[in-house]
Design an enzyme around this catalytic site. Structure first.
Site, PDB file in Angstrom:
ATOM      1  N   ASP A 175      13.511-108.031 128.307  1.00  0.00           N
ATOM      2  CA  ASP A 175      13.541-107.098 129.420  1.00  0.00           C
ATOM      3  C   ASP A 175      13.939-107.858 130.695  1.00  0.00           C
ATOM      4  O   ASP A 175      14.930-108.582 130.691  1.00  0.00           O
ATOM      5  CB  ASP A 175      12.173-106.402 129.551  1.00  0.00           C
ATOM      6  CG  ASP A 175      12.203-105.209 130.498  1.00  0.00           C
ATOM      7  OD1 ASP A 175      12.645-104.129 130.088  1.00  0.00           O
ATOM      8  OD2 ASP A 175      11.793-105.366 131.664  1.00  0.00           O
ATOM      9  N   TYR A 179      13.211-103.151 140.358  1.00  0.00           N
ATOM     10  CA  TYR A 179      14.378-102.349 139.967  1.00  0.00           C
ATOM     11  C   TYR A 179      15.262-102.071 141.179  1.00  0.00           C
ATOM     12  O   TYR A 179      16.490-102.147 141.097  1.00  0.00           O
ATOM     13  CB  TYR A 179      13.934-101.038 139.318  1.00  0.00           C
ATOM     14  CG  TYR A 179      13.422-101.207 137.914  1.00  0.00           C
ATOM     15  CD1 TYR A 179      14.219-100.927 136.816  1.00  0.00           C
ATOM     16  CD2 TYR A 179      12.121-101.664 137.681  1.00  0.00           C
ATOM     17  CE1 TYR A 179      13.749-101.086 135.522  1.00  0.00           C
ATOM     18  CE2 TYR A 179      11.641-101.833 136.391  1.00  0.00           C
ATOM     19  CZ  TYR A 179      12.466-101.548 135.318  1.00  0.00           C
ATOM     20  OH  TYR A 179      12.004-101.724 134.034  1.00  0.00           O
ATOM     21  N   HIS A 201      11.198-103.283 121.698  1.00  0.00           N
ATOM     22  CA  HIS A 201      11.369-103.859 123.028  1.00  0.00           C
ATOM     23  C   HIS A 201      10.334-104.930 123.353  1.00  0.00           C
ATOM     24  O   HIS A 201      10.652-105.918 124.016  1.00  0.00           O
ATOM     25  CB  HIS A 201      11.293-102.728 124.054  1.00  0.00           C
ATOM     26  CG  HIS A 201      11.669-103.131 125.434  1.00  0.00           C
ATOM     27  ND1 HIS A 201      12.965-103.444 125.791  1.00  0.00           N
ATOM     28  CD2 HIS A 201      10.922-103.294 126.560  1.00  0.00           C
ATOM     29  CE1 HIS A 201      13.002-103.762 127.082  1.00  0.00           C
ATOM     30  NE2 HIS A 201      11.775-103.677 127.562  1.00  0.00           N
TER      31      HIS A 201
END
Length: 499
Positions: free
Chosen positions: A270, A417, A471
């Site tokens: 990630d 982000y 993930h």
């Protein structure tokens, strides 16, 4: 007599007409041969042009004319409050114990007890997100059965530290193996992503630091450094805009140097995968090898490659396995779109969402639990419980939620982000030259085939298509990930010994 003369004249006329006809035929034949020759020359010319265009396009799409830009400067930064001090920075490293106040734990229970739930939709499973009925179950378990004190002891069995780098306190877990005199461990930094934390590495840590207890040789031990990304759990968030993956890469490299590791291995998934790629970019001489369990690769003309490959996959990728990973692009993009609505919010207005999640532990838990459902098993959308407990216990999932809630860090974590997504699409296509490896897990959100990975990671030592997992690989299938990391490091170390 007259008739005879007429016959002779008619014959002469026929002969003359025949000669004329033969002459016309001969002329037409000559013209036809000439025309045919011209057509053949024209066809050959077109064929050559098409061939040149095809070869040129192929080379262009495969990056033959792409010149990699220079790596960005290492740089420096200041993310603390106010102006950067003129005095030398404090580089001390302080031990840190995880301990939450009883008053904060009591407040948490009160909020869970007083939580409000919406009425669920019939036959909706997890297609609308986490079902209210399932969150009621989670809330009940959290209130009556979850034992934070037990988990606190489990986390504190490893050594934790804090140190100030570029104006913010950085938390990290440092796990040293017990080695006989004279034996050295292999330094490895492992970096988490969102909405994970350093807690993801609790299962894999003993496998890496105590190989004898897990079926490995004694000389195959790692010394682990597992930092928290700034703004996540116990690492202080930035007080200024702009703390992106490049800045964090520099901070983590400084951390390793401060710990005495001038050369070391790095691993991440990630955001961790994105950060280790930046570390290899700005400090390649420090990185012995890079291992990632999520590819962050971009290739030249990628949208065009995806468009063409969706109709003619064999023109773009030769392997059927590689083709299935990315084509048809529309199907893969739609699936990706279903799971990334959160990304648009967090990349644009993270603070707005943060107010809600910071005020409701049930809201925070639902937001995080949903990611551990479908990012691990797409079939979770069709299940009433999201298949969450097929891979983890509620204790494990809630501990990760607790780390966000008790540190008040969900908003600062989501800002990462905002600092990265917009710039990522404008970033040049850098080449990574350090020895690299990728573990491609089948339930990962995004897949990049090996040929494309090699275009950006020019020294790709290993690319593994994993049999299972998603993930959160270190948290879900630690044995598989540990085996793949160890295999990669052995290959690199063997090369280093030869050189």
């Amino acid at each position: 007599m007259v008739l005879f003369v007429r016959l002779i004249n008619d014959r002469s006329i026929i002969v003359q007409e025949s000669r004329i006809f033969l002459l016309v035929i001969s002329s037409v034949s000559a013209v036809s041969r000439h025309f045919y020759a011209i057509c053949m020359m024209f066809w050959k010319l077109i064929s050559v042009i098409v061939l040149v265009l095809a070869v040129g396009t192929t080379l262009l799409l495969n990056g033959a004319f792409h010149e990699a830009p220079e790596a960005p400067a290492y740089g420096d930064g200041w993310w603390g409050k106010g102006e950067k001090p003129t005095t030398p920075p404090d580089e001390s490293i302080s031990p840190f114990k995880i301990k939450f106040d009883e008053s904060a734990l009591s407040d948490l229970k009160s909020r869970i007890r007083n939580a409000r739930f919406a009425e669920g939709l019939e036959d909706s499973q997890f297609h609308y997100g986490v079902r209210p009925e399932y969150m009621r179950k989670v809330a009940k378990y959290w209130m009556n059965s979850y034992n934070w004190t037990k988990k606190e002891k489990e986390i504190n069995k490893y050594d934790h530290f804090k140190t100030n780098i570029e104006g913010i306190d950085v938390h990290f877990m440092h796990i040293k193996p017990n080695l006989p005199p004279g034996q050295k461990a292999i330094p490895l930094m492992m970096i988490h992503g969102w909405p994970g934390s350093f807690y993801e590495f609790m299962k894999i840590a003993p496998m890496m630091t105590d190989p004898l207890a897990h079926g490995g040789p004694s000389d195959d031990a790692f010394e682990l450094v597992c930092p928290s990304i700034p703004g996540y759990t116990f690492s202080e968030g930035s007080h200024k805009k702009g703390l992106n993956a490049l800045a964090v890469a520099r901070i983590f490299d400084k951390l390793m140097k401060r710990l005495g590791f001038n050369q070391y291995y790095i691993q991440g998934g990630d955001w961790g995968a994105y950060i280790v790629t930046k570390m290899a970019l700005i400090s390649p001489t420090s990185i012995l090898g890079l291992h990632a369990n999520m590819a962050v690769t971009r290739v030249p003309f990628q949208p065009l490659l995806l468009a063409i490959g969706s109709y003619f996959p064999s023109l773009i990728l030769s392997s059927k396995e590689d083709q299935d990973k990315v084509f048809p692009a529309g199907d893969h993009f739609f699936d990706f779109l279903l799971e990334t609505g959160y990304m648009h919010i967090q990349a644009t207005k993270p603070d707005t969402l943060g107010h809600a999640l910071n005020d409701s532990p049930i809201g925070l838990a639902a937001y995080i639990l949903e990611k551990f459902s479908t990012w691990t098993n797409r079939k979770g959308r069709d299940a009433d419980d999201g298949c969450i407990e097929e891979n983890w216990t509620l204790d494990e999932i809630l501990t990760n939620v607790m780390l966000y809630w008790m540190t008040n860090s969900i908003t600062t974590s989501m800002r990462f982000y905002k600092e990265n997504i917009a710039g990522a699409f404008q970033e040049p296509l850098y080449e990574i030259t350090v020895p690299s490896a990728f573990a491609d897990f089948p339930m990962e959100l995004r897949h990049v085939p090996e040929p494309w990975t090699r275009k950006q990671f020019t020294d790709l030592v290993q690319y593994t298509t994993m049999p299972r997992g998603g993930h959160f690989a270190a948290f879900e299938v630690p044995q598989l990930l540990a085996k793949d990391i160890r295999k990669f490091v052995k290959a690199v170390e063997a090369r280093r010994k030869k050189s």
